[in-house]
Design a protein around this motif. Structure first.
Motif, PDB file in Angstrom:
ATOM      1  N   CYS A  12       0.847  -1.197   0.000  1.00  0.00           N
ATOM      2  CA  CYS A  12       0.000   0.000   0.000  1.00  0.00           C
ATOM      3  C   CYS A  12       0.885   1.251   0.000  1.00  0.00           C
ATOM      4  O   CYS A  12       1.883   1.305   0.724  1.00  0.00           O
ATOM      5  N   TYR A  14       0.242   4.200   1.131  1.00  0.00           N
ATOM      6  CA  TYR A  14      -0.067   5.198   2.141  1.00  0.00           C
ATOM      7  C   TYR A  14       0.810   4.987   3.375  1.00  0.00           C
ATOM      8  O   TYR A  14       2.006   5.141   3.287  1.00  0.00           O
ATOM      9  N   CYS A  15       0.232   4.654   4.504  1.00  0.00           N
ATOM     10  CA  CYS A  15       0.996   4.842   5.744  1.00  0.00           C
ATOM     11  C   CYS A  15       2.088   3.814   6.001  1.00  0.00           C
ATOM     12  O   CYS A  15       2.196   2.793   5.329  1.00  0.00           O
ATOM     13  N   VAL A  17       2.463   1.559   8.118  1.00  0.00           N
ATOM     14  CA  VAL A  17       2.169   0.179   8.514  1.00  0.00           C
ATOM     15  C   VAL A  17       2.695  -0.757   7.434  1.00  0.00           C
ATOM     16  O   VAL A  17       3.233  -1.819   7.716  1.00  0.00           O
ATOM     17  N   GLY A  18       2.554  -0.320   6.171  1.00  0.00           N
ATOM     18  CA  GLY A  18       3.144  -1.076   5.072  1.00  0.00           C
ATOM     19  C   GLY A  18       2.393  -2.343   4.729  1.00  0.00           C
ATOM     20  O   GLY A  18       2.983  -3.415   4.538  1.00  0.00           O
ATOM     21  N   CYS A  19       1.075  -2.253   4.627  1.00  0.00           N
ATOM     22  CA  CYS A  19       0.269  -3.438   4.339  1.00  0.00           C
ATOM     23  C   CYS A  19       0.548  -3.991   2.946  1.00  0.00           C
ATOM     24  O   CYS A  19       0.702  -3.236   1.981  1.00  0.00           O
ATOM     25  N   LEU A  46      -7.134  -4.488   4.942  1.00  0.00           N
ATOM     26  CA  LEU A  46      -6.788  -3.133   4.482  1.00  0.00           C
ATOM     27  C   LEU A  46      -7.712  -2.165   5.204  1.00  0.00           C
ATOM     28  O   LEU A  46      -8.833  -2.521   5.565  1.00  0.00           O
ATOM     29  N   CYS A  47      -7.268  -0.921   5.369  1.00  0.00           N
ATOM     30  CA  CYS A  47      -8.147   0.078   5.971  1.00  0.00           C
ATOM     31  C   CYS A  47      -8.952   0.775   4.886  1.00  0.00           C
ATOM     32  O   CYS A  47      -8.871   0.431   3.708  1.00  0.00           O
ATOM     33  N   LYS A  49      -8.638   3.545   3.367  1.00  0.00           N
ATOM     34  CA  LYS A  49      -7.869   4.135   2.265  1.00  0.00           C
ATOM     35  C   LYS A  49      -7.291   3.043   1.363  1.00  0.00           C
ATOM     36  O   LYS A  49      -7.392   3.109   0.149  1.00  0.00           O
ATOM     37  N   GLY A  50      -6.679   2.052   1.994  1.00  0.00           N
ATOM     38  CA  GLY A  50      -6.091   0.960   1.214  1.00  0.00           C
ATOM     39  C   GLY A  50      -7.145   0.232   0.395  1.00  0.00           C
ATOM     40  O   GLY A  50      -6.918  -0.120  -0.772  1.00  0.00           O
ATOM     41  N   PRO A 182      -4.367   2.529  10.860  1.00  0.00           N
ATOM     42  CA  PRO A 182      -5.563   1.741  11.202  1.00  0.00           C
ATOM     43  C   PRO A 182      -5.322   0.237  11.332  1.00  0.00           C
ATOM     44  O   PRO A 182      -5.897  -0.384  12.230  1.00  0.00           O
ATOM     45  N   ILE A 183      -4.512  -0.327  10.479  1.00  0.00           N
ATOM     46  CA  ILE A 183      -4.375  -1.786  10.547  1.00  0.00           C
ATOM     47  C   ILE A 183      -3.592  -2.192  11.791  1.00  0.00           C
ATOM     48  O   ILE A 183      -3.887  -3.213  12.430  1.00  0.00           O
TER      49      ILE A 183
END
Ligand SMILES: Nc1nc2c(c(=O)[nH]1)N[C@H]1C(S)=C(S)[C@@H](COP(=O)(O)OP(=O)(O)OC[C@H]3O[C@@H](n4cnc5c(=O)[nH]c(N)nc54)[C@H](O)[C@@H]3O)O[C@H]1N2
Ligand SMILES: Nc1nc2c(c(=O)[nH]1)N[C@H]1C(S)=C(S)[C@@H](COP(=O)(O)OP(=O)(O)OC[C@H]3O[C@@H](n4cnc5c(=O)[nH]c(N)nc54)[C@H](O)[C@@H]3O)O[C@H]1N2
Ligand code: SF4
Ligand SMILES: [Mo]
Length: 911
Positions: A12, A14-15, A17-19, A46-47, A49-50, A182-183
């Motif tokens: 991902c 975005y943040c 967390v690196g999902c 995923l949150c 956004k993801g 979030p995750i």
């Protein structure tokens, strides 16, 4: 037709967390994006956004071809890649030769891939010989870097995500993971639901959703974290809760620390921090009695004029209690951007060098120069972000090359930033989108491939390197960032070092990775055991030395630290005021930060309609008492001023901020809102060590904005997202005293423009707006005008559908319209209501209500009314809502808010 479907594993964008994500494609188009069940960061989740990533792959706003203007008198025009890169290279070389290398500055990003970052750094420091390369990580993680180094000796988060399952106390300071990570927060929710029942303390001046769910919320005054952490240490010391074995064996500087924290008795701390002494004692007791304490912290500590001290004072607590290097224990700095870590690894900042080396260290410079095959790496420190823009404004830096960041929205004190961009001789912007605030200043626009289109690696918060993979080709002639940099570099070295071998001999992105890897040998982040081939088997944590078969989950397990003495260092520090304390002229403190569903300047998330439903427009949150005192109510327009600028926006009563404080989300810039955005107000004062600016505390004042003339424009594109191109509304933003635009709709795709003005604007302006909306006289137009009351309402019907609405003048009473349109009510009925002299609201008015659950499109109003149907004491209310409304059954990002609504309802029923 051959089956062209494929699934590509990536990360991902975005943040931190690196999902892991799985990108599904058919015929080179992204058809869906799912969480990767095999990725250890998210195990398939995923949150919000993801989960919406698949919807961001449209062509809207993308930069497709290079654009160039040779003089400021011209407008930028499309140009060929070769022409553009030749032109840039000639200018870079000429400027270096005429004014020296420090006349060039690079401002890059923690969202670049490690390989992109590496070549940018080598171009600046290795080829040109300037350290003027800094990144948006200066606004983000630089206090975390200096905090770790000042205490542990190296810039490395010692903990890992698995620690969440081992901690029995979470100490969350200056972070709102329910929104921003979030995750990770999902995992924390799961840990709390387990039999272990870990406790949570949250330190935040705002009652965020994370804070509201905590067992203990320390709602401190902004900027008082050092006093709090010293005060906790004071109590722990007094109560004999320190780990003296650990202190003796593995640390140094304890006596100084002891003397320092001696000055923080509970009564004083409770005064400085503005919290009851009992809560302070409670926190100290929990900290002291917990087997494993995991601290999670982010911008509330970092974005401060004493960010280094904030970070170090928290780390002191962990060292003094031995809460580090064990499962579940450690000071875990959450990274913001997806590759904040990678940028630090390659030394992509004005103060750092490759492989976690320091620019100030001559031996480190010599090592890097030798590895690169250059005579030396310049010793003089480069300009950090704010300093760089000051140097551009002062005319010292003449060429500014910006990549993958949007400083004309995200840097504080926008007047300085904009003045610098205007003053620069040449502004190069390497961007995936044309729609950013910064591209407006570009002399050269280099179209970059973005997420889903490029290859390389990123490192997440827990030091885990993952492969980022391209699933589709970039649109137009956009190219991956590293390739653009290397193409310019080769042109420049042909002029600057004509007979020397190329410093940029890479054929693939993997070649770049391998060179970076070699520079980490023997360093704390040694990744010599990691290869692209190994990463095929999954992402890996560092350090991971060659010969090893697994990376390190945790650091400092043996209590040995990468300092000259092998001991961690206590950093004694004291409380200091924020740079701009409130005073009589500017009595309120402005705090800024994130919303759940938007990402920074919204270039990507702003293309997704459903991501607007949770928070549709910029508002300033103020405590109800502060509103009352000023005779204001929710929804009123206010003019907000700081020493640097002013903005106009709506006010919102919120008891999540304390009296005397306020909050504006960081996301809305000039693309969405007239004026300079929230960073027109914020201050550029920065921490003396980390140089990170104080984005969380500016002094402001506010008053009602007297803008009686109102406008509301809505475009309903039905199911057609491409019909909803915001550019046609955006150019009107600056025409009104107040204006903001956005998207709306859950079943439909809609655009909205809201505006207000001191008096009716010119007829020409309104006519031009109406023409852009197709609202000229025709069979499709329905109109109601009341000149006496200065009211005008225009509707356009197309193919039996209402496609545009224009309401001007007195527009009170139309709150219902947006949801009404979205619900797809009949045109005839809507028309009849809109054209009636008083704006007849429908009987079963769906009052304008925020969407809480984006996956299932469930509004706050729907949840509230369902809650009225259950017994407030029913323990399984959450489950009931899930069954009844389906809310909270998708990505789970809305969980904290649903629980808060339930808690509020329970409190109301019992209180
Ligand atoms: N949805 C979403 N998620 C994101 C991002 C995004 O844009 N949108 N961006 C990512 C990035 S780059 C980053 S850096 C992270 C940021 O993640 P966070 O730091 O968690 O988010 P923020 O909202 O910036 O700030 C966190 C909290 O700091 C509090 N705070 C303000 N002043 C103080 C203070 O003096 N002391 C303390 N203790 N707290 C204070 C604020 O009230 C706020 O609730 O989020 C990442 N995740
Ligand atoms: N008031 C206030 N201001 C803040 C903050 C705050 O809390 N409050 N937080 C600060 C923090 S922590 C951060 S991290 C910054 C973030 O600030 P920015 O870095 O300005 O944020 P983004 O909007 O993410 O900008 C990234 C840009 O890169 C572009 N892009 C995306 N992918 C690619 C790619 O592959 N290549 C290239 N070349 N471009 C690409 C996107 O279109 C986007 O315009 O904001 C800071 N500003
Ligand atoms: S938590 Fe959300 S934004 Fe962060 S990496 Fe995971 S899916 Fe992306
Ligand atoms: Mo960030």
């Amino acid at each position: 037709m051959p089956d062209t479907s494929a699934v590509t594993a990536s990360v991902c964008p975005y943040c931190g967390v690196g999902c892991g994500v799985l990108i599904e494609t058919t015929a080179a188009r992204v058809t869906a994006v799912h969480g990767d069940p095999a990725h250890p960061a998210n195990r398939g989740r995923l949150c919000s956004k993801g989960a919406a990533l698949g919807l961001t792959m449209g062509p809207q706003g993308r930069a497709l071809h290079p654009e160039l203007r040779r003089t400021r008198a011209e407008t930028r025009a499309p140009a060929a890649w070769d022409t553009t890169l030749d032109w840039i290279s000639e200018h870079l070389v000429a400027t270096v030769q005429r004014h020296g290398p420090d006349a060039i500055g690079f401002y890059i990003s923690g969202q670049l891939l490690t390989e992109d970052y590496y070549v940018f750094n080598k171009l600046a420091k290795g080829l040109f010989g300037t350290n003027n390369i800094d990144t948006n990580s200066r606004l983000c993680m630089s206090s975390a870097v200096t905090g770790y180094k000042a205490t542990l000796g190296a810039d490395a988060p010692p903990a890992c995500y698995d620690d969440i399952e081992h901690a029995d106390l979470f100490f969350i300071a200056g972070a709102n993971p329910a929104y921003a990570h979030p995750i990770l927060y999902r995992r924390l929710e799961a840990a709390r639901a387990s039999a272990r029942k870990p406790r949570v303390i949250v330190v935040d001046p705002r009652r965020t959703l994370t804070a509201a769910e905590a067992d203990l919320h320390l709602q401190i005054l902004p900027g008082t974290d050092v006093a709090l952490f010293n005060g906790l240490l004071h109590l722990l010391l007094w109560d004999g809760k320190l780990d003296y074995d650990y202190i003796t064996a593995h640390t140094e500087g304890f006596l100084d620390l002891k003397a320092a924290v001696h000055q923080y008795p509970p009564t004083l701390v409770s005064q400085i921090c503005g919290i009851p002494e009992a809560l302070l004692r409670q926190a100290a007791q929990w900290f002291g009695e917990s087997r494993a304490v995991l601290s999670l912290y982010c911008q509330g500590l970092n974005q401060s004029t004493h960010g280094t001290a904030n970070n170090a004072a928290l780390i002191n607590l962990h060292l003094a209690t031995g809460q580090i290097g064990r499962p579940g224990a450690g000071p875990f700095s959450l990274t913001g951007q997806p590759n904040a870590m990678g940028g630090r690894e390659v030394g992509g900042m004005a103060t750092l060098l490759s492989g976690h080396r320091d620019l100030a260290n001559p031996a480190h410079r010599a090592e890097v120069a030798a590895a690169w095959g250059v005579q030396d790496v310049p010793a003089a420190p480069g300009k950090t972000a704010i300093e760089m823009f000051e140097a551009v404004r002062a005319g010292q830096i003449k060429i500014l090359w910006i990549a993958c960041t949007n400083p004309a929205q995200s840097l504080p004190n926008q007047s300085l930033v904009r003045a610098a961009l205007e003053r620069a001789e040449l502004v190069i912007v390497q961007e995936a989108y044309t729609t950013t605030e910064t591209t407006a200043y570009a002399d050269v626009l280099l179209p970059a491939a973005t997420w889903g289109e490029k290859d390389g690696t990123m490192t997440n918060s827990e030091r885990r390197i993952a492969r980022v993979r391209a699933a589709v080709p970039p649109p137009g002639s956009a190219r991956p960032d590293w390739e653009i940099v290397v193409d310019v570099a080769r042109r420049c070295e042909a002029a600057l070092r004509p007979d020397a071998p190329s410093l940029f001999p890479y054929a693939t992105v993997e070649d770049v990775f391998n060179e970076h890897r070699a520079l980490t040998r023997g360093r704390d982040l040694d990744i010599t055991g990691i290869s692209y081939e190994l990463l095929e088997s999954g992402p890996q944590q560092w350090p991971y030395r060659s010969g090893e078969t697994v990376g390190a989950a945790r650091l400092y397990v043996d209590g040995h630290y990468p300092t000259p003495t092998g001991r961690a260092h206590f950093y004694s520090t004291h409380h200091a005021a924020t740079a701009e304390p409130p005073d009589a002229r500017f009595p309120l403190i402005l705090n800024t930060g994130r919303l759940r569903d938007q990402w920074h300047g919204m270039t990507r998330t702003g293309t997704v309609t459903r991501l607007f439903n949770h928070a549709p427009e910029p508002v300033i949150e103020l405590h109800p008492q502060d509103l009352q005192r000023r005779g204001l109510s929710t929804g009123d327009l206010v003019s907000v001023r700081s020493r640097r600028g002013a903005v106009t926006l709506k006010v919102d009563a919120s008891d999540s901020v304390s009296v005397g404080q306020s909050f504006i989300p960081m996301h809305w810039g000039s693309q969405w809102w007239n004026g300079l955005g929230v960073n027109g107000l914020t201050q550029d004062a920065f921490d003396p060590v980390s140089k990170q600016p104080e984005l969380k505390a500016a002094a402001i004042n506010l008053e009602a904005a007297n803008l009686p003339w109102r406008l509301m424009v809505m475009v309903d594109g039905g199911a057609d997202h491409d019909a909803c191109d915001l550019t046609r509304l955006r150019r009107y933003l600056e025409k009104f005293d107040y204006a903001s635009c956005g998207r709306f709709g859950s079943t439909h795709e809609g655009l909205i423009l809201r505006a207000a003005h001191r008096s009716a604007p010119s007829a020409d302006l309104l006519a031009s707006l109406q023409a852009d909306l197709g609202l000229q006289p025709s069979a499709e137009l329905m109109a109601y005008e009341d000149r006496a009351r200065g009211m005008s309402r225009l509707l356009r019907v197309h193919g039996g559908r209402l496609v545009a609405v224009f309401l001007a003048g007195d527009i009170t009473g139309f709150d219902w319209l947006q949801e009404w349109l979205d619900a797809g009510h009949s045109t005839l009925e809507t028309g009849a209501r809109l054209l009636a002299p008083s704006a007849l609201p429908p009987r079963a008015t769906p009052l304008a209500s925020r969407v809480i659950c984006g996956c299932e499109n469930v509004t706050e109003a729907a949840i509230e009314s369902a809650l009225k149907r259950v017994n407030a004491h029913e323990p399984a209310v959450y489950g009931y809502l899930q069954r009844e409304l389906k809310c909270g059954t998708g990505c789970g990002s809305c969980g904290p808010e649903i629980r808060r609504l339930i808690a509020d309802r329970t409190a109301a029923a019992t209180g």
